[in-house]
Design an enzyme around this catalytic site. Structure first.
Site, short mmCIF file in Angstrom:
data_model
loop_
_atom_site.label_atom_id
_atom_site.label_comp_id
_atom_site.label_asym_id
_atom_site.label_seq_id
_atom_site.Cartn_x
_atom_site.Cartn_y
_atom_site.Cartn_z
N ASP A 141 64.28 58.40 17.16
CA ASP A 141 64.16 58.55 18.62
C ASP A 141 65.22 57.77 19.38
OD1 ASP A 141 62.01 60.26 18.72
OD2 ASP A 141 60.51 58.70 19.06
N LYS B 135 59.27 57.40 27.10
CA LYS B 135 59.43 58.86 27.07
C LYS B 135 58.07 59.52 26.82
CE LYS B 135 58.71 59.77 22.54
NZ LYS B 135 57.53 60.50 22.10
#
Length: 292
Positions: free
Chosen positions: A134, A8
């Protein structure tokens, strides 16, 4: 079973305050890209978890988030039998790209499927926060607004199609060190997260890139000027915007043209500023979780 664990980038990263529990309140726009680690997972009769990794310096026991994720579900559901997992790492380690969190998310998805546990994506995300802030996003993937400590997620419109150049210098920055060096009262510029969401909804890539920002960047660049050099190189070779991802040190550049990106990648490789150079694009909402 073979699964992709997508990297990401943070298109916007703002930190609002430090909470009483020691965590920081954040507002971030997260985006997965077509750069990934691969997990090979196989059910076996022998109970327990066997984990192998393609790099010897990466732990293959309880210290690895893949192991933790597999154990979390296998313990909760009292799974009989075991699993063999091989992790092939491509996402740089300690790079601000959530490689470890994404590996853990893929392990949760894999265990759920292998042992037919029947958990929904939301149920996996609820458990994922126990592994790391996350990890729920890495289960969800695509384009999302992350709030709280990163665990409160709202899917937003897919970011406009664009190309992403990754450049990671030969240094590592731990998230812990990045937070310790952050002085909240001295942050002079905050990214316009709401404005960026509006631009994404309108499909205006240029306007979105002009609002991008990462509050970690000034302090980390002060310590590691090479990050600023990579940013400047990308922007002088066609990037609409280049920015550090997460707590760094990886820099990504957003391009509206593949040829421009490929040319910039070549210049970046020749400059030797970055140890890892990778040219790719954003994933569509959700991305591919399972290859076969």
């Amino acid at each position: 079973m073979r699964l992709r664990a997508l990297a990401k980038i943070n298109l916007g990263l703002d930190i609002l305050r430090k909470r009483e529990d020691g965590y920081h309140e954040v507002r971030m726009i997260m985006q997965t890209i077509q750069m990934y680690d691969v997990l090979e997972m196989k059910r076996v009769r022998k109970p327990g978890i066997s984990l192998s990794v393609n790099y010897s310096y990466i732990p293959n026991d309880e210290r690895n988030l893949v192991y933790k994720a597999a154990k979390l579900l296998m313990d909760e559901f009292q799974v009989k039998g075991g699993v063999d997992i091989h992790l092939e790492k491509f996402i740089p380690v300690a790079a601000g790209m959530a490689g470890g969190s994404s590996d853990a998310a893929a392990a949760l998805v894999g265990i759920n499927r292998l042992f037919k546990l029947g958990l929904s994506q939301k149920e996996l995300m609820d458990r994922a926060v126990n592994i790391g802030a996350d990890v729920p996003y890495c289960v969800m993937r695509g384009t999302a607004l992350a709030e709280g400590i990163g665990e409160k997620l709202t899917r937003i419109t897919q970011v406009p199609d664009c190309f992403v150049l990754i450049g990671k210098p030969g240094i590592n920055v731990s998230t812990k060190v990045a937070y310790e060096s952050l002085q909240l009262d001295k942050i002079s510029s905050h990214p316009d997260i709401d404005g960026m969401i509006g631009d994404i909804e309108r499909g205006d890539l240029l306007a979105m890139t002009q609002k991008m920002g990462n509050v970690f960047e000034p302090g980390i660049i002060e310590k590691y000027p090479v990050i600023g050099e990579i940013k400047a190189l990308m922007e002088s070779h066609g990037a609409l915007k280049a920015m550090m991802s997460g707590s760094g040190p990886t820099v990504f550049g957003i391009f509206d043209d593949r040829e421009k990106m490929d040319a910039a990648a070549e210049v970046l490789r020749e400059s030797r500023l970055a140890k890892t150079v990778f040219a790719t694009e954003v994933t569509k909402a959700g991305g591919n979780t399972n290859d076969k």
